[in-house]
Enzyme design. Sequence first.
Site, PDB file in Angstrom:
ATOM      1  N   MET A  80      29.479 -20.129   6.119  1.00 31.61           N
ATOM      2  CA  MET A  80      29.142 -20.546   4.760  1.00 31.61           C
ATOM      3  C   MET A  80      28.013 -21.563   4.800  1.00 31.61           C
ATOM      4  O   MET A  80      27.978 -22.413   5.689  1.00 31.61           O
ATOM      5  CB  MET A  80      30.360 -21.156   4.064  1.00 31.61           C
ATOM      6  CG  MET A  80      31.598 -20.280   4.091  1.00 31.61           C
ATOM      7  SD  MET A  80      32.960 -21.063   3.187  1.00 31.61           S
ATOM      8  CE  MET A  80      34.350 -20.062   3.726  1.00 31.61           C
ATOM      9  N   HIS A  98      37.987 -13.238  12.541  1.00 35.60           N
ATOM     10  CA  HIS A  98      37.096 -13.289  11.387  1.00 35.60           C
ATOM     11  C   HIS A  98      36.436 -14.667  11.351  1.00 35.60           C
ATOM     12  O   HIS A  98      37.126 -15.685  11.262  1.00 35.60           O
ATOM     13  CB  HIS A  98      37.916 -13.056  10.115  1.00 35.60           C
ATOM     14  CG  HIS A  98      37.113 -12.818   8.887  1.00 35.60           C
ATOM     15  ND1 HIS A  98      36.522 -11.610   8.598  1.00 35.60           N
ATOM     16  CD2 HIS A  98      36.825 -13.629   7.844  1.00 35.60           C
ATOM     17  CE1 HIS A  98      35.909 -11.677   7.436  1.00 35.60           C
ATOM     18  NE2 HIS A  98      36.070 -12.904   6.965  1.00 35.60           N
ATOM     19  N   ASP A 147      40.038  -9.691   2.137  1.00 35.55           N
ATOM     20  CA  ASP A 147      39.940 -11.072   2.623  1.00 35.55           C
ATOM     21  C   ASP A 147      40.281 -12.005   1.472  1.00 35.55           C
ATOM     22  O   ASP A 147      39.598 -12.020   0.453  1.00 35.55           O
ATOM     23  CB  ASP A 147      38.512 -11.339   3.123  1.00 35.55           C
ATOM     24  CG  ASP A 147      38.317 -12.760   3.616  1.00 35.55           C
ATOM     25  OD1 ASP A 147      39.299 -13.527   3.693  1.00 35.55           O
ATOM     26  OD2 ASP A 147      37.161 -13.110   3.934  1.00 35.55           O
ATOM     27  N   SER A 199      41.461 -15.387  10.397  1.00 33.54           N
ATOM     28  CA  SER A 199      40.285 -16.184  10.033  1.00 33.54           C
ATOM     29  C   SER A 199      40.369 -17.575  10.654  1.00 33.54           C
ATOM     30  O   SER A 199      41.331 -18.312  10.417  1.00 33.54           O
ATOM     31  CB  SER A 199      40.180 -16.315   8.516  1.00 33.54           C
ATOM     32  OG  SER A 199      39.219 -17.297   8.166  1.00 33.54           O
ATOM     33  N   MET A 223      36.527  -8.574  -1.486  1.00 35.81           N
ATOM     34  CA  MET A 223      37.087  -9.920  -1.536  1.00 35.81           C
ATOM     35  C   MET A 223      38.248  -9.953  -2.523  1.00 35.81           C
ATOM     36  O   MET A 223      38.128  -9.498  -3.665  1.00 35.81           O
ATOM     37  CB  MET A 223      36.020 -10.942  -1.958  1.00 35.81           C
ATOM     38  CG  MET A 223      34.932 -11.186  -0.921  1.00 35.81           C
ATOM     39  SD  MET A 223      35.566 -11.893   0.623  1.00 35.81           S
ATOM     40  CE  MET A 223      36.267 -13.458   0.041  1.00 35.81           C
ATOM     41  N   HIS A 279      31.640 -12.948   8.811  1.00 36.64           N
ATOM     42  CA  HIS A 279      31.521 -12.770   7.365  1.00 36.64           C
ATOM     43  C   HIS A 279      30.530 -13.816   6.866  1.00 36.64           C
ATOM     44  O   HIS A 279      30.837 -15.005   6.816  1.00 36.64           O
ATOM     45  CB  HIS A 279      32.891 -12.945   6.707  1.00 36.64           C
ATOM     46  CG  HIS A 279      32.870 -12.880   5.211  1.00 36.64           C
ATOM     47  ND1 HIS A 279      33.929 -13.312   4.441  1.00 36.64           N
ATOM     48  CD2 HIS A 279      31.928 -12.426   4.338  1.00 36.64           C
ATOM     49  CE1 HIS A 279      33.638 -13.134   3.171  1.00 36.64           C
ATOM     50  NE2 HIS A 279      32.431 -12.613   3.079  1.00 36.64           N
ATOM     51  N   PHE A 318      36.482 -20.742   0.020  1.00 39.59           N
ATOM     52  CA  PHE A 318      37.537 -21.629   0.485  1.00 39.59           C
ATOM     53  C   PHE A 318      38.761 -20.825   0.897  1.00 39.59           C
ATOM     54  O   PHE A 318      39.077 -19.805   0.285  1.00 39.59           O
ATOM     55  CB  PHE A 318      37.943 -22.629  -0.614  1.00 39.59           C
ATOM     56  CG  PHE A 318      36.868 -23.612  -0.962  1.00 39.59           C
ATOM     57  CD1 PHE A 318      36.733 -24.792  -0.241  1.00 39.59           C
ATOM     58  CD2 PHE A 318      35.977 -23.348  -1.982  1.00 39.59           C
ATOM     59  CE1 PHE A 318      35.730 -25.692  -0.545  1.00 39.59           C
ATOM     60  CE2 PHE A 318      34.969 -24.244  -2.303  1.00 39.59           C
ATOM     61  CZ  PHE A 318      34.845 -25.426  -1.580  1.00 39.59           C
ATOM     62  N   ASP A 336      34.101 -17.117   9.393  1.00 39.08           N
ATOM     63  CA  ASP A 336      33.531 -17.378   8.073  1.00 39.08           C
ATOM     64  C   ASP A 336      32.324 -18.301   8.191  1.00 39.08           C
ATOM     65  O   ASP A 336      32.456 -19.473   8.549  1.00 39.08           O
ATOM     66  CB  ASP A 336      34.579 -18.038   7.173  1.00 39.08           C
ATOM     67  CG  ASP A 336      35.753 -17.113   6.908  1.00 39.08           C
ATOM     68  OD1 ASP A 336      35.576 -16.169   6.130  1.00 39.08           O
ATOM     69  OD2 ASP A 336      36.835 -17.351   7.480  1.00 39.08           O
ATOM     70  N   SER A 388      45.651 -18.700   6.744  1.00 39.02           N
ATOM     71  CA  SER A 388      46.818 -19.586   6.839  1.00 39.02           C
ATOM     72  C   SER A 388      48.083 -18.830   7.190  1.00 39.02           C
ATOM     73  O   SER A 388      48.995 -19.391   7.801  1.00 39.02           O
ATOM     74  CB  SER A 388      47.000 -20.340   5.515  1.00 39.02           C
ATOM     75  OG  SER A 388      47.058 -19.441   4.415  1.00 39.02           O
ATOM     76  N   MET A 425      28.781 -15.645   4.259  1.00 40.94           N
ATOM     77  CA  MET A 425      28.734 -16.073   2.856  1.00 40.94           C
ATOM     78  C   MET A 425      27.545 -17.004   2.717  1.00 40.94           C
ATOM     79  O   MET A 425      27.678 -18.218   2.520  1.00 40.94           O
ATOM     80  CB  MET A 425      30.055 -16.749   2.481  1.00 40.94           C
ATOM     81  CG  MET A 425      31.211 -15.771   2.378  1.00 40.94           C
ATOM     82  SD  MET A 425      32.839 -16.563   2.346  1.00 40.94           S
ATOM     83  CE  MET A 425      33.160 -16.684   4.115  1.00 40.94           C
TER      84      MET A 425
END
Length: 221
Positions: free
Chosen positions: A35, A31, A173, A8, A135, A64, A141, A33, A196, A66
Amino acid sequence: MTCSIHPSILSADFVNLEAELARISTADAVHVDVMDNHFVPNLTLGLPVVQRLQAVSPVPLDAHLMIADADRWAPLYADLGLASVTFHAEAATAPIKLARELRARGSKAGMALRPATAVEPYLDMLAELDMLLVMTVEPGFGGQSFLDVTLPKIRRARAAVDGSGAKVGIQVDGGISEATIERAAEAGADVFVAGSAVYGADDPGAAVEKLRGLARAAARR
């Protein structure tokens, strides 16, 4: 079972995203993200940035979303040529129609479920999907701890997919690391998003390989 690792970029250095993508060239996909500060309380990337990432990434993009109003926005991400686009069931008014639209525009169709959203109401539409994202943290976050309470849902999803004969990947995820990936793989997940755990490592490429090996070993047990 094939085990895919999707790092990610939420955990990457946003100032140097092209270079950060090059550091994970051994990954199966990246990935992304997205948002919108409405569906989740965070704001990250939008269409223009994802379009540029698509142009320079050495690996396929797995978006993804969101975001609210997925029915309107998700097809626009598919139009960018992304390998896969995942929308949230909670943000879609017509998920079957949307999944078909994503496929029609050339992307694989994924659908995500928050930790507390049951999988059972959506099992009849498995044939419309290429991926089901369970999820394992609350979306919004990075850096959160893996929620073991989601493991039974992963198992139920795996049993339903296997029983249906549909070729649907089960993605997880949130909180995926060397300490948790084996539990997720044993439960039936085969696509793993890691933020991370990859970008926090000295060698992200080596971290990808280590995670893949752990997942494959666990899946064979």
